[in-house]
Design an enzyme around this catalytic site. Structure first.
Site, mmCIF file in Angstrom:
data_model
loop_
_atom_site.group_PDB
_atom_site.id
_atom_site.type_symbol
_atom_site.label_atom_id
_atom_site.label_comp_id
_atom_site.label_asym_id
_atom_site.label_seq_id
_atom_site.Cartn_x
_atom_site.Cartn_y
_atom_site.Cartn_z
ATOM 1 N N HIS A 161 0.878 -1.177 0.000
ATOM 2 C CA HIS A 161 0.000 0.000 0.000
ATOM 3 C C HIS A 161 0.916 1.228 0.000
ATOM 4 C CE1 HIS A 161 -2.752 2.974 1.787
ATOM 5 N NE2 HIS A 161 -3.754 2.162 1.495
ATOM 6 N N ASP A 191 3.323 -3.836 7.962
ATOM 7 C CA ASP A 191 2.064 -3.100 7.863
ATOM 8 C C ASP A 191 0.943 -4.106 8.122
ATOM 9 O OD1 ASP A 191 -0.274 -1.954 7.016
ATOM 10 O OD2 ASP A 191 0.440 -1.408 5.022
ATOM 11 N N GLN A 235 -4.284 -4.855 7.249
ATOM 12 C CA GLN A 235 -5.258 -5.848 6.757
ATOM 13 C C GLN A 235 -5.086 -7.196 7.453
ATOM 14 O OE1 GLN A 235 -7.707 -4.976 4.922
ATOM 15 N NE2 GLN A 235 -6.997 -3.042 4.064
ATOM 16 N N LYS A 281 -10.284 -0.155 10.730
ATOM 17 C CA LYS A 281 -10.447 -1.384 9.941
ATOM 18 C C LYS A 281 -10.779 -2.567 10.847
ATOM 19 C CE LYS A 281 -7.201 0.216 6.420
ATOM 20 N NZ LYS A 281 -8.009 0.566 5.267
ATOM 21 N N CYS A 294 -4.622 2.372 -3.648
ATOM 22 C CA CYS A 294 -3.375 2.931 -3.085
ATOM 23 C C CYS A 294 -2.216 1.957 -3.272
ATOM 24 C CB CYS A 294 -3.534 3.285 -1.607
ATOM 25 S SG CYS A 294 -4.790 4.503 -1.314
HETATM 26 N N1 PMP Z 1 -1.840 -0.478 4.638
HETATM 27 C C1 PMP Z 1 -2.799 -1.225 4.091
HETATM 28 C C2 PMP Z 1 -2.462 -2.611 3.635
HETATM 29 C C3 PMP Z 1 -4.091 -0.709 3.970
HETATM 30 O O1 PMP Z 1 -5.052 -1.447 3.410
HETATM 31 C C4 PMP Z 1 -4.355 0.600 4.434
HETATM 32 C C5 PMP Z 1 -5.740 1.210 4.315
HETATM 33 N N2 PMP Z 1 -6.294 1.184 3.054
HETATM 34 C C6 PMP Z 1 -3.308 1.322 5.001
HETATM 35 C C7 PMP Z 1 -2.067 0.752 5.092
HETATM 36 C C8 PMP Z 1 -3.490 2.718 5.498
HETATM 37 O O2 PMP Z 1 -4.348 2.750 6.586
HETATM 38 P P1 PMP Z 1 -4.844 4.156 7.163
HETATM 39 O O3 PMP Z 1 -5.377 4.917 5.992
HETATM 40 O O4 PMP Z 1 -5.895 3.768 8.139
HETATM 41 O O5 PMP Z 1 -3.666 4.805 7.793
#
Ligand code: PMP
Length: 411
Positions: free
Chosen positions: A122, A199, A202, A225, A365
């Site tokens: 991401h 990270d 998920q 999430k 993203c």
């Molecule tokens: N890493 C992953 C794998 C994600 O799916 C997301 C959220 N789409 C993020 C990071 C970023 O999370 P946040 O926008 O809550 O900081």
């Protein structure tokens, strides 16, 4: 046995109709819904205990501080961190990853060093490292995927060298639904003297995570999430690393003492929590964790796998539907990215919405991953434990209606 239909009752938002249809909320990788017990705890805090933390001696300030610090312990136990001081409250996964890139890395990355990420990251776990590489003259290297979309450990062995200082990888992909073999990767990073940053945005919401067992040095995730409020997240960091790192931001709460020309800083985690924190967010995260613990993370995982075990083969069997990532449900989290031949994913998502089905469309993203897959965007259905077989049926039905509406395959 969990009665999943009863669990759904805790999520009143799911009862609504959208565009005249039953809502099938399948955008859980973007954000999940909040159950009534979490909303009640949030309301209770604001109705009874609201005060700023750490600074006050009055009763409400003490109560708010206790609840905030209890939330830290709840998180500690949930991910099995060795020490509560290893839990830093952040705005979310993004802020946690930026914190590591800006502090640990500022000290440790120099020209010629290597930062290794996977191609499935991401942007939150990619752009901070890319910008750090640009600023320092370090080299950003990528680990490719296997043909089934999983992180290729053999490729990782080639990319991680004695010049590697940081390995930054997602624990679970927000596009492919794959799970990274984090324990092996952590061992590999450590063999070369690098630290590993994961990270977990998920992962933590969907299966049990034990940071000590994984052997990770840093681990970031987001509350929204996993049933809690937005604007709260967690960065786990090994205490010895945190203690040696410079602060991220400066201001109140993070100091030990301030003189006219100098400042000494508080110990972790406070050193990294400048300013008034998101107390209500932390309380809602603790409440969400208690809710998940009530269900049991093994049960949550099992139920999601059951849903994917029916959804994935049905999607794969659909004409003119391409599914990205492994085709084996056992290798999947609840995230399924797909395209319908000839249709833009935004049109697919809009058409599905007309059928009450909420999915996401776009690059998620993860533009380098899209490029790697040879697409510009995909649609993505993502499940959580409150989804059911009716949601799966509705998704498949809506995809068929969409294909019919756009005459897919008949032009
Ligand atoms: N890493 C992953 C794998 C994600 O799916 C997301 C959220 N789409 C993020 C990071 C970023 O999370 P946040 O926008 O809550 O900081």
């Amino acid at each position: 046995m969990t009665e999943w239909d009863d669990v759904r009752q805790d999520f009143p938002i799911l009862k609504q109709r959208v565009n005249g249809e039953r809502l099938a909320y399948l955008d859980n990788a973007a954000t999940t819904q909040r159950p009534t017990p979490v909303l009640k705890d949030l309301m209770n805090f604001y109705q009874h205990d609201n005060a700023n933390v750490h600074r006050g001696v009055h009763t409400l300030a003490v109560r708010a501080t206790n609840e905030y610090e209890n939330a830290r312990q709840t998180v500690q136990h949930f991910i099995n961190a060795a020490d509560e001081r290893e839990i830093i409250f952040t705005r979310g996964a993004t802020e946690g990853l930026n914190l590591v890139a800006a502090t640990y890395s500022r000290q440790h990355i120099h020209e010629g060093d290597e930062i290794v990420v996977s191609i499935a990251e991401h942007h939150s776990n990619l752009v901070p490292w890319q910008q750090l590489a640009i600023a320092t003259g370090a080299c950003l290297k990528y680990i490719d995927l296997t043909t089934t979309g999983e992180l290729d450990l053999a490729a990782a062995e080639k990319q991680i060298t004695d010049r590697t200082k940081i390995v930054a990888v997602t624990h679970a992909s927000n596009v492919l639904g794959t799970i990274t073999p984090l324990q092996q990767l952590a061992a590999l990073a450590h063999q070369h003297g690098a630290v590993i940053v994961a990270d977990g945005a998920q992962a933590v919401p969907h299966f049990a995570v034990d940071v000590q067992q994984l052997g990770v040095d840093f681990y970031a995730f987001s509350g929204h999430k996993m049933l809690s409020g937005m604007g709260i997240g967690v960065l786990y960091g090994r205490y010895d690393l945190l203690a040696a790192m410079p602060p991220y931001q400066f201001g109140g709460e993070m100091i030990s003492s301030v003189q006219r020309q100098s400042t000494t800083f508080a110990e972790p985690p406070y050193k990294f929590e400048a300013g008034t924190p998101n107390v209500a967010g932390a309380i809602s995260l603790a409440s969400a964790i208690h809710y998940l613990q009530g269900l049991g993370m093994a049960e949550v995982e099992r139920h999601e796998r059951e849903l994917v075990a029916t959804a994935l083969p049905r999607l794969l069997a659909e004409d003119h539907v391409t599914v990205y990532g492994p085709h084996d449900p056992a290798k999947h989290t609840g995230v399924i990215a797909f395209n319908i031949t000839g249709l833009h994913p935004h049109d697919v998502a809009t058409a599905l919405d007309m059928e009450g089905v909420a999915v996401r469309a776009g690059h998620h993203c993860a533009q380098p991953l899209m490029d790697y897959l040879g697409v510009t965007a995909t649609a993505r259905a993502s499940f959580y434990f409150y989804n059911n077989q009716q949601d799966v049926d509705q998704l498949i039905h809506a995809i068929r209606e969409t294909k019919e509406f756009f005459h897919v395959g008949s032009i």
